[in-house]
Design a protein around this motif. Structure first.
Motif, PDB file in Angstrom:
ATOM      1  N   CYS A  29      39.489  32.913  49.042  1.00 19.08           N
ATOM      2  CA  CYS A  29      40.184  34.163  49.255  1.00 19.08           C
ATOM      3  C   CYS A  29      39.259  35.408  49.425  1.00 19.08           C
ATOM      4  CB  CYS A  29      41.244  34.776  48.050  1.00 19.08           C
ATOM      5  SG  CYS A  29      40.530  35.467  46.698  1.00 19.08           S
ATOM      6  N   ARG A  30      39.839  36.449  50.213  1.00 15.00           N
ATOM      7  CA  ARG A  30      38.880  37.417  50.325  1.00 15.00           C
ATOM      8  C   ARG A  30      38.215  38.127  49.206  1.00 15.00           C
ATOM      9  NH1 ARG A  30      34.730  38.975  52.822  1.00 15.00           N
ATOM     10  NH2 ARG A  30      34.536  40.864  53.968  1.00 15.00           N
ATOM     11  N   MET A  31      38.925  38.363  48.184  1.00 13.62           N
ATOM     12  CA  MET A  31      38.464  39.088  46.983  1.00 13.62           C
ATOM     13  C   MET A  31      37.132  38.257  46.310  1.00 13.62           C
ATOM     14  SD  MET A  31      41.408  41.211  45.012  1.00 13.62           S
ATOM     15  CE  MET A  31      42.702  39.865  45.081  1.00 13.62           C
ATOM     16  N   CYS A  32      37.492  36.954  46.436  1.00 14.71           N
ATOM     17  CA  CYS A  32      36.280  36.205  45.894  1.00 14.71           C
ATOM     18  C   CYS A  32      35.121  36.132  46.813  1.00 14.71           C
ATOM     19  CB  CYS A  32      36.757  34.630  45.822  1.00 14.71           C
ATOM     20  SG  CYS A  32      37.757  34.389  44.139  1.00 14.71           S
ATOM     21  N   GLN A  33      35.558  36.202  48.178  1.00 16.76           N
ATOM     22  CA  GLN A  33      34.234  36.319  49.202  1.00 16.76           C
ATOM     23  C   GLN A  33      33.484  37.474  48.644  1.00 16.76           C
ATOM     24  OE1 GLN A  33      36.209  36.215  53.001  1.00 16.76           O
ATOM     25  NE2 GLN A  33      36.497  33.816  52.914  1.00 16.76           N
ATOM     26  N   LYS A  34      34.217  38.581  48.727  1.00 18.36           N
ATOM     27  CA  LYS A  34      33.418  40.059  48.272  1.00 18.36           C
ATOM     28  C   LYS A  34      32.873  40.190  47.070  1.00 18.36           C
ATOM     29  CE  LYS A  34      34.618  43.749  50.377  1.00 18.36           C
ATOM     30  NZ  LYS A  34      34.911  44.711  51.012  1.00 18.36           N
ATOM     31  N   GLN A  35      33.640  39.330  45.726  1.00 21.59           N
ATOM     32  CA  GLN A  35      32.894  39.300  44.597  1.00 21.59           C
ATOM     33  C   GLN A  35      31.484  38.736  44.480  1.00 21.59           C
ATOM     34  OE1 GLN A  35      34.797  36.954  41.448  1.00 21.59           O
ATOM     35  NE2 GLN A  35      33.707  38.009  39.726  1.00 21.59           N
ATOM     36  N   LYS A  59      30.881  43.539  32.226  1.00 28.18           N
ATOM     37  CA  LYS A  59      31.683  44.821  32.685  1.00 28.18           C
ATOM     38  C   LYS A  59      32.815  44.071  33.509  1.00 28.18           C
ATOM     39  CE  LYS A  59      31.452  49.104  33.471  1.00 28.18           C
ATOM     40  NZ  LYS A  59      31.839  50.274  32.403  1.00 28.18           N
ATOM     41  N   LEU A  60      33.920  44.864  33.277  1.00 26.45           N
ATOM     42  CA  LEU A  60      35.023  44.679  33.946  1.00 26.45           C
ATOM     43  C   LEU A  60      35.678  45.460  35.141  1.00 26.45           C
ATOM     44  CD1 LEU A  60      37.302  43.389  31.369  1.00 26.45           C
ATOM     45  CD2 LEU A  60      36.027  41.863  32.584  1.00 26.45           C
ATOM     46  N   PHE A  61      35.865  44.699  36.440  1.00 26.41           N
ATOM     47  CA  PHE A  61      36.365  45.548  37.611  1.00 26.41           C
ATOM     48  C   PHE A  61      37.745  45.162  37.995  1.00 26.41           C
ATOM     49  CE2 PHE A  61      37.000  45.461  42.249  1.00 26.41           C
ATOM     50  CZ  PHE A  61      37.057  46.853  42.261  1.00 26.41           C
ATOM     51  N   ARG A  62      38.655  45.914  37.944  1.00 27.10           N
ATOM     52  CA  ARG A  62      40.223  45.585  38.237  1.00 27.10           C
ATOM     53  C   ARG A  62      40.016  45.463  40.012  1.00 27.10           C
ATOM     54  NH1 ARG A  62      44.711  44.769  35.825  1.00 27.10           N
ATOM     55  NH2 ARG A  62      44.336  45.752  33.723  1.00 27.10           N
ATOM     56  N   SER A  63      40.187  44.081  40.414  1.00 27.60           N
ATOM     57  CA  SER A  63      40.225  43.950  41.687  1.00 27.60           C
ATOM     58  C   SER A  63      41.672  43.697  42.408  1.00 27.60           C
ATOM     59  CB  SER A  63      39.563  42.591  42.150  1.00 27.60           C
ATOM     60  OG  SER A  63      40.093  41.575  41.323  1.00 27.60           O
ATOM     61  N   SER A  64      42.629  43.784  41.314  1.00 27.53           N
ATOM     62  CA  SER A  64      43.907  43.770  41.700  1.00 27.53           C
ATOM     63  C   SER A  64      45.052  44.194  40.620  1.00 27.53           C
ATOM     64  CB  SER A  64      44.577  42.734  42.347  1.00 27.53           C
ATOM     65  OG  SER A  64      44.601  41.644  41.418  1.00 27.53           O
ATOM     66  N   VAL A  67      44.301  41.092  38.293  1.00 29.97           N
ATOM     67  CA  VAL A  67      43.298  40.262  38.139  1.00 29.97           C
ATOM     68  C   VAL A  67      41.987  41.350  37.821  1.00 29.97           C
ATOM     69  CG1 VAL A  67      41.298  39.044  39.257  1.00 29.97           C
ATOM     70  CG2 VAL A  67      43.737  38.507  39.685  1.00 29.97           C
ATOM     71  N   LYS A  68      41.081  40.907  36.742  1.00 32.84           N
ATOM     72  CA  LYS A  68      39.865  41.615  36.407  1.00 32.84           C
ATOM     73  C   LYS A  68      38.732  40.788  36.751  1.00 32.84           C
ATOM     74  CE  LYS A  68      41.726  44.297  32.669  1.00 32.84           C
ATOM     75  NZ  LYS A  68      41.884  44.634  31.288  1.00 32.84           N
ATOM     76  N   ARG A  69      37.507  41.097  37.464  1.00 28.70           N
ATOM     77  CA  ARG A  69      36.303  40.573  37.577  1.00 28.70           C
ATOM     78  C   ARG A  69      35.276  40.727  36.823  1.00 28.70           C
ATOM     79  NH1 ARG A  69      37.516  37.097  42.278  1.00 28.70           N
ATOM     80  NH2 ARG A  69      39.532  37.805  43.122  1.00 28.70           N
ATOM     81  N   GLY A  70      34.839  39.812  36.166  1.00 25.22           N
ATOM     82  CA  GLY A  70      33.717  40.302  35.030  1.00 25.22           C
ATOM     83  C   GLY A  70      32.505  40.052  35.810  1.00 25.22           C
ATOM     84  N   PHE A  71      31.373  40.862  35.538  1.00 24.78           N
ATOM     85  CA  PHE A  71      29.959  40.850  36.150  1.00 24.78           C
ATOM     86  C   PHE A  71      29.088  41.328  35.245  1.00 24.78           C
ATOM     87  CE2 PHE A  71      31.890  44.872  37.259  1.00 24.78           C
ATOM     88  CZ  PHE A  71      30.849  45.850  37.213  1.00 24.78           C
ATOM     89  N   GLN A  82      39.362  36.954  35.443  1.00 25.89           N
ATOM     90  CA  GLN A  82      40.242  37.047  34.262  1.00 25.89           C
ATOM     91  C   GLN A  82      41.480  37.361  34.905  1.00 25.89           C
ATOM     92  OE1 GLN A  82      38.942  39.417  31.476  1.00 25.89           O
ATOM     93  NE2 GLN A  82      36.910  38.762  31.510  1.00 25.89           N
ATOM     94  N   HIS A  83      42.726  36.401  34.828  1.00 24.48           N
ATOM     95  CA  HIS A  83      44.075  36.631  35.349  1.00 24.48           C
ATOM     96  C   HIS A  83      45.116  36.576  34.172  1.00 24.48           C
ATOM     97  CE1 HIS A  83      44.079  32.120  35.195  1.00 24.48           C
ATOM     98  NE2 HIS A  83      42.800  32.349  35.578  1.00 24.48           N
TER      99      HIS A  83
END
Length: 155
Positions: A29-35, A59-64, A67-71, A82-83
């Motif tokens: 998916c495009r969100m994973c490509q960008k992450q 740190k968490l970023f809410r990508s939708s 979903v939250k993406r940790g980095f 995280q879903h």
């Protein structure tokens, strides 16, 4: 997988241990490509009750909305997806990523149009190219747990 696996970010500010890992996958998916800033994201599902942050926290970023993406806040290493039904850990963040060969691809219909032929491309190497990479001194965290990072004499 009931073995305990460790991993963390590139700079060592965030480290984890995880057990009861599930299905390794890659997501197109495009969100994973960008992450990941790459062609796809690679993850293994984890049991949140068996995931321990041993140094720092992502740190968490809410990508939708779901979903939250940790980095890592210091070096930017992607760590989690995280879903609502769980968490997945970036395969490349593990100390031994070779242990997690992806079993499935998700969002395959969203893959980049040339991804199916990517690994058929020629391999480039030269003595100069190899010498350059051999000369690089890595400052990233090693692929094992350390009591302190960076080492006190380098802090």
């Amino acid at each position: 997988m009931s073995e305990i696996f460790s991993g963390g970010c590139q700079c060592g500010a965030v480290r984890f241990q995880a057990a009861k890992l599930g299905r390794p996958s890659i997501c197109h998916c495009r969100m994973c490509q960008k992450q990941f800033g790459s062609f796809f994201g690679a993850f293994v599902s984890a049991d949140q009750a068996h995931l321990t942050w041993t140094r720092g926290q992502p740190k968490l970023f809410r990508s939708s909305a779901k979903v939250k993406r940790g980095f890592c806040e210091k070096c930017g290493t992607p760590l989690t997806y995280q879903h609502p039904t769980g968490v997945e850990i970036a395969i490349g963040a593990f100390d031994n990523p070779a242990a997690f060969e992806p079993a499935i691809q998700v969002n395959h219909h969203k893959r980049l149009p040339w991804i199916d032929t990517l690994f058929a491309k020629p391999v480039y190497s030269s003595p100069e190219y190899e010498a350059f990479f051999d000369s690089i001194e890595s400052w990233q965290h090693p692929d094992f747990d350390t009591p302190v990072w960076p080492p006190e004499d380098e802090a």
